[in-house]
Design an enzyme around this catalytic site. Sequence first.
Site, PDB file in Angstrom:
ATOM      1  N   GLU A   1       1.873   3.787  -1.971  1.00 53.39           N
ATOM      2  CA  GLU A   1       2.117   4.883  -0.859  1.00 53.39           C
ATOM      3  C   GLU A   1       2.635   5.839  -1.172  1.00 53.39           C
ATOM      4  O   GLU A   1       3.579   6.437  -0.939  1.00 53.39           O
ATOM      5  CB  GLU A   1       4.024   3.811  -0.451  1.00 53.39           C
ATOM      6  CG  GLU A   1       3.759   2.795   0.305  1.00 53.39           C
ATOM      7  CD  GLU A   1       4.844   2.499   0.195  1.00 53.39           C
ATOM      8  OE1 GLU A   1       5.945   2.144  -0.725  1.00 53.39           O
ATOM      9  OE2 GLU A   1       4.966   0.571   0.724  1.00 53.39           O
TER      10      GLU A   1
ATOM     11  N   PHE B   1      -4.186  -1.830  -5.351  1.00 51.74           N
ATOM     12  CA  PHE B   1      -4.489  -2.116  -4.255  1.00 51.74           C
ATOM     13  C   PHE B   1      -3.415  -1.970  -3.994  1.00 51.74           C
ATOM     14  O   PHE B   1      -2.312  -2.820  -4.228  1.00 51.74           O
ATOM     15  CB  PHE B   1      -5.352  -3.319  -4.500  1.00 51.74           C
ATOM     16  CG  PHE B   1      -5.947  -4.718  -3.682  1.00 51.74           C
ATOM     17  CD1 PHE B   1      -5.413  -4.073  -1.978  1.00 51.74           C
ATOM     18  CD2 PHE B   1      -5.025  -5.675  -3.373  1.00 51.74           C
ATOM     19  CE1 PHE B   1      -5.502  -5.239  -0.939  1.00 51.74           C
ATOM     20  CE2 PHE B   1      -4.132  -6.516  -2.186  1.00 51.74           C
ATOM     21  CZ  PHE B   1      -4.743  -5.779  -1.347  1.00 51.74           C
ATOM     22  N   HIS B   2      -2.817  -2.273  -2.691  1.00 47.47           N
ATOM     23  CA  HIS B   2      -1.909  -2.393  -1.800  1.00 47.47           C
ATOM     24  C   HIS B   2      -2.228  -2.944  -0.301  1.00 47.47           C
ATOM     25  O   HIS B   2      -2.978  -2.872   0.483  1.00 47.47           O
ATOM     26  CB  HIS B   2      -1.123  -1.332  -1.628  1.00 47.47           C
ATOM     27  CG  HIS B   2       0.072  -1.260  -0.427  1.00 47.47           C
ATOM     28  ND1 HIS B   2       0.168  -1.319   0.593  1.00 47.47           N
ATOM     29  CD2 HIS B   2       1.304  -0.400  -1.027  1.00 47.47           C
ATOM     30  CE1 HIS B   2       2.303  -1.948   0.598  1.00 47.47           C
ATOM     31  NE2 HIS B   2       2.629  -0.836  -0.026  1.00 47.47           N
ATOM     32  N   SER B   3      -1.070  -4.793  -0.092  1.00 43.16           N
ATOM     33  CA  SER B   3      -2.003  -5.535   0.052  1.00 43.16           C
ATOM     34  C   SER B   3      -1.051  -5.035   1.418  1.00 43.16           C
ATOM     35  O   SER B   3       0.069  -4.532   1.862  1.00 43.16           O
ATOM     36  CB  SER B   3      -1.682  -7.065  -0.191  1.00 43.16           C
ATOM     37  OG  SER B   3      -0.155  -7.504   0.015  1.00 43.16           O
TER      38      SER B   3
END
Length: 960
Positions: free
Chosen positions: A734, A815-817
Amino acid sequence: MAPSDIARIPGHYISNTHTLFAYAAFVGALITGLSLHYTKIVENEHFGYPVEWFPSVSATIGDRFPERSVFQLFIALTSGPRFLLVWLNYILMTRGGKEGSGAAWVAAVGVFRTFTCGGWTYVTSTDDHDAHDVFMISYLVATIPWTVGCLMLCPPDARTVRLRKYLAGGFFGTLVPLIYFFIQHKVHRVPGAYTIYAFFEWALVLLDVGFDAVTAIDFQAFEIVVREVGGKGSGEKRSDTLLQTQKDKPIISDLSTSVQYPELLDALADVYMSFIFWTNQTALGLVVWYFDLWVMGLSGMEGAILASLSPFLLEIRPFRNHIVSAMPGSYLLQGLCGLGAYLVQRVDLRLGVLSIGVWTGTLGLVASFWRDRADAGKLEARVTAWLLGLILSSLAKFSNATNNPVWPILHSGNGGWNKTGLAIFGLAIARMYMRKSAMAATPSTQHSEAKPKGLSGLAGLGFGALCFIFHSLLSDSSTMIAWSWTGYPISGPMPVPHGMMTFAAMGLGVLSGLYVPGIYRTWSAFGVASVAAMVLTYSENWTGFYGGLVLTIYSMGATPVLVGNMLRFSVGRTFGIAFCGYNFLVLFHCWCVGYAFVPGGQYVRERTDWVMMSTLFMLGCGVWSVIQNGDGGKVGVVGQGGKGSTYYPARSPAVKRVRAAHVWLLLGLQLLGVGIAYVRFPAYDYPSYHPESKLITAGIWTIHFHIDNDAWSSERRMEALMRETELDLVGLLESDNQRIIMGNRDLTQYFSESLGMWVDHGPGPDKNTWGCALLSKFPIVNSTHHLLPSPAGELAPAIQATVEAYGELVDVYVFHSGQEEDVEDRRLQTEYMSNLMGQSTRPAILLSYLVTKPGEGNYNKYVSENSGMRDIDPSDWDRWCEYILYKGMKRTGYARVSRSTITDTELQIGKFVIGEPERLDGERISEDQVPVDMRFPALFRGEGVRGHRYHVFDEPRYFA
């Protein structure tokens, strides 16, 4: 020789002596260095002989005895001839019929260059690296006005003009490959690139000295006479035919115009007030974003952006007359509310005060355009100052790693210069009040204005589109670069130094709008700009960036023409519609990425191309209105011509001086941009914290866009924590702020420079994710940006990078799910990442935000035989989002550090050793069994510092 004459020295002897000693200094040092220290001076931080086989200038003249002494001796001998050369050059310029102030200014620059040359000569990089760089950059920056001034003001003949143009063109042309090969050496570590760079560096020296050597031709008409009794000299004036030809060109004429001190102060005050306008405008969405961030949706505070609709009030004649007559009052409120908003601690009240600043600032801007509509010279100055204020605002961010130092999210404790901004504002507003009476005493030129053709709304929409382009793409020099960035190996522009190319394009746009405005009254130019905009939208790397630069030139250049046309219509209605269109585009481009949290967002998700097309449509409406109205009434900017023409009406000396002041300020801003890029150019020398143990300390942190819980910019507090925890690798989630609502920021630049780390971020803001970034103490060999399957919810970004750590390649995944509500999205993303990680046979680390519970659901696919990844601590049951997984290396430690008030998510840290096998049976051990250099810092034990402490376990965990 007359009886009273003691000696006569031909003028060209001065020039030739200077040239001889200057070349002797460099060539003598080179011969000495090659003879005595060849292998040492060709060696750099990456390669030595035979890969690199020719030394750079700096390595030759500054590092060793005796070549350094040879250089310093001969450079000292150039000082006398150098001062005489500057003096004779000044005489030459004044004899050419030029005004004395311009010649004096060029002479002052020549003296300044001489002193700075002595600075970098006698203070070497070994003595004081910073001081050496300051002198060197000052010398290089001063070379630009010196070269331009000599070309403009020296009475030329065909030979000297030709030689000066060739040498100056060669000098500035050499800078391009010089920078390219330096980046190839410093960033990409290309073998042999530094040798090629060295040849271009030596070419710069030869060309620089050669440019001044041309004066030997000019000085043949001079003699220096030494007499016992003073007398007057005389000489025949040279032919000035070519000079007069150059003088008739408008830009040459303006630059050679003597600028008076009061006019320069007025121009500076206007530009600074415009800087405040752009500061407030770019800060408003950023403060609004704080509220939306916490509610993860519309907060109601979005209504604050309507503050820019205040021009509608100018439709009321008495109110308009009042605002015009009380103009400085609008600027006073704009500055006090905008720059002083940081003093308000409550965020909602801070937003209210800032909104007042935007409200009054927009009123003041439009009212000033309206007041000066009948005087082409004043209107030109007003529009130019507004554009220069935009450049200054972007430059302020460029100098401060994309944070405007006077934004209300900053204060003295986190890098703000708010008090300095207020102090300068005080001087600017005082200057405006001082000239108020003089302005009132000078009535505007009256004119008969034909009734405008077409709709005022069309003219307004064009200006609204321009404002959106300025805010969304040009309020920060790195935004278009972020659009085109694709990772490593680098195949496109970088924020530093290529951000200065954005400033150069903005400057070219301003100049083209002043001197060739006719091209902006054609559909052809608009067509070229439209193609460039789509190239920026759909292409990457240099191709996409070049498209953005063309759009930049067009939008800046078209502004005077569009503003002049708007003022034919009702001012309140036209500018009110303009800012309505601007606000529509602002919301549209936010909806493209925030579609999961706003009503109707699903219809425009990921449609950045629609935003660009809408912008071009609105801009085309403005161009249509311009073409419809032609030149009727000559309302607009000085130099505005008909379709495809270049029209220069007679201009008063005062108007020429004001324009000259703005052009010189523009050149000054360009030089400032070059200087900032030089100072900020990264060192690319980033040692890890514990190389002796081959230790990697990796962290994952969801940072919520660098805004803390009290709406202050948080990057300095974050930097302190990342430094104190000794992170070699860190994934930030983010983190993409390259949108209007987030301030068009890229704070990874600050982390990279302050922590000394390579940085990768992506996918870019045009890909409509919330962003992820990787910071690494180890060189990033390769990286790929992924957009994971997300059919229902927000897009999931990932970075797949390979770093070189202690001679071994390690894969790192950030990684951002997707969100909890989007079950199918997360299933598809889990399969994608599991397969991606399973394809790697190298040691690997996953720094991630998974939205799952340990041991349940998708967790068992991330930690599986297919992926090959293991959980750093399967016994940690308290996690929901952040996870660190690994394979192919030995884990030694794991810790969770509280975030204080920086975000709502902690920093998780893992320690790994490269070169040791992964231990499947590794057990927890006590800290006293761990070597000291492999332990977590004791700083965060107990209560910790600044609200950061080890929590959940209250201590780190270690593994055998």
